[in-house]
Write a protein that holds these residues in place. Sequence first.
Motif, PDB file in Angstrom:
ATOM      1  N   VAL A  24       0.845  -1.212   0.000  1.00  0.00           N
ATOM      2  CA  VAL A  24       0.000   0.000   0.000  1.00  0.00           C
ATOM      3  C   VAL A  24       0.866   1.242   0.000  1.00  0.00           C
ATOM      4  N   HIS A  25       1.986   1.233   0.705  1.00  0.00           N
ATOM      5  CA  HIS A  25       2.880   2.388   0.781  1.00  0.00           C
ATOM      6  C   HIS A  25       3.419   2.739  -0.604  1.00  0.00           C
ATOM      7  N   THR A  26       3.795   1.673  -1.374  1.00  0.00           N
ATOM      8  CA  THR A  26       4.328   1.912  -2.722  1.00  0.00           C
ATOM      9  C   THR A  26       3.260   2.499  -3.643  1.00  0.00           C
ATOM     10  N   LEU A  27       2.045   1.977  -3.582  1.00  0.00           N
ATOM     11  CA  LEU A  27       0.962   2.480  -4.435  1.00  0.00           C
ATOM     12  C   LEU A  27       0.628   3.928  -4.117  1.00  0.00           C
ATOM     13  N   VAL A  28       0.546   4.259  -2.831  1.00  0.00           N
ATOM     14  CA  VAL A  28       0.239   5.644  -2.432  1.00  0.00           C
ATOM     15  C   VAL A  28       1.341   6.585  -2.896  1.00  0.00           C
ATOM     16  N   PHE A  29       2.594   6.150  -2.774  1.00  0.00           N
ATOM     17  CA  PHE A  29       3.721   6.991  -3.194  1.00  0.00           C
ATOM     18  C   PHE A  29       3.665   7.255  -4.700  1.00  0.00           C
ATOM     19  N   ARG A  30       3.359   6.208  -5.500  1.00  0.00           N
ATOM     20  CA  ARG A  30       3.266   6.406  -6.955  1.00  0.00           C
ATOM     21  C   ARG A  30       2.127   7.389  -7.317  1.00  0.00           C
ATOM     22  N   SER A  31       1.010   7.259  -6.610  1.00  0.00           N
ATOM     23  CA  SER A  31      -0.105   8.169  -6.871  1.00  0.00           C
ATOM     24  C   SER A  31       0.281   9.615  -6.557  1.00  0.00           C
ATOM     25  N   LEU A  32       0.972   9.810  -5.457  1.00  0.00           N
ATOM     26  CA  LEU A  32       1.412  11.155  -5.095  1.00  0.00           C
ATOM     27  C   LEU A  32       2.390  11.699  -6.124  1.00  0.00           C
TER      28      LEU A  32
END
Length: 472
Positions: A10-18
């Motif tokens: 989840v951390h990686t996905l949120v970072f990519r979205s940001l």
Amino acid sequence: IFQDVQKHSVHTLVFRSLKRTHDMFVADHAKPVSLDETSHKVKMAAKLRADYSAVLHMPVLKEGKDRPLGSNMHGNQNYLQPGKNAITSIIDISLLFSWATNEHYYKSKLPSISHYNSLIFQVMIQRGGTKNSSLVARKAPTMPKPQWHAPWKLFRVISGHLGWVRSIAVEPGNQWFVTGAGDRTIKIWDLASGKLKLSLTGHISTVRGVAVSTRSPYLFSCGEDKQVKCWDLEYNKVIRHYHGHLSAVYDLDLHPTIDVLVTCSRDATARVWDIRSKANVHTLSGHTNTVATVRCQAAEPQIITGSHDSTIRLWDLIAGKTRATLTNHKKSVRALALHPRQYTLASGSADNIKQWTFPDGNFIQNLSGHNAIINAMAVNSDGVLVSGADNGTIHLWDWRTGYNFQRIHAAVQPGSLDSESGIFACMFDHSESRLITAEADKTIKVYKEDDTATEESHPINWKPEILKRKRF
């Protein structure tokens, strides 16, 4: 066989979205590009040379050292020189022509307000004869002086009708005139004495229009009973009826050169009739409300109509179709007047009076000030335009300038209410020495020019004020 989808935390996905969001909005496209000083200076120098080369040599006054504008300013030591902690001539000019965009900023840059005033004066003098003359103050347009016209006064009041007098026509020999009224009668009056000569009965409702032929001994009449009649004045009888209108017939006019009669009606049409055969040659359709007035002339357009739909239509008589539609009025057009010498027209409405040129109906000017419902208009060869209104007032105008040189409000007949003071028709006789009006107090009033008046005794109360003519 489906391939396994790579799983991320989840951390990686949120970072990519940001990161995607940041990349999308990091460039603010609405933000103006930062000013490049070098390119701006080049641009200003080119603009100054192109537009203001004639005033770039001007020196600048020191604070408190102002001199008269006509003095020699070149070579004087009291003026600031470029590079000595002063505003140079070039910057002065650029400040001057940027003044409107950032006034408060530039007020702090100019040495004094007198400096600004002298500078703008110098620029106007220098630039006055060059191609770019936008800085020169243009003289405001003024109204030309109107022609002097003698005032008109009430000469005679004729009584005899038992209803509102709605229409007038003067016979070609200028010996008598005809009126039609709400008492359903047509009366013929002696023009010189004002005495009744004849009464004609036959209409069963208000007679709204009368016309006397110049080509034959015929009188034509129309009324709210939908009837259009032709009277033979040798026998004082109706010899023809023109059937076709579906509602009240409000006005009629005779063509000056051919045997054609034109009528207009509350059924929103105007009809062209052959006088002899009684045939309905054309039905002029196009108005969307009552057609209140119609006029004919020998030149094109041969038929002009005014309607309660607030438009004026110019008609092609041969084709029976509209040549042009004039839509400038905002209220019902109830009156039209053709100038007897010029190729022009006036139309009257509750908003104002407008003048037009033929054949295309180009707008000339507004005649504003008669703030009432205008029912009738007439114009003579001297350029006197008369407008009669629903409130009983008559305004007289100079045709060329639109100057209102006289206003008349005659008293109503004794026994009538003050509200019964409307004017429904007006007409000059053929000598143009008398003006005849048909009124709501059941009288006919005759006006004539004041022979004793002079320009010294009745001067024109005229001021060459700036024109305030609306274009529509």
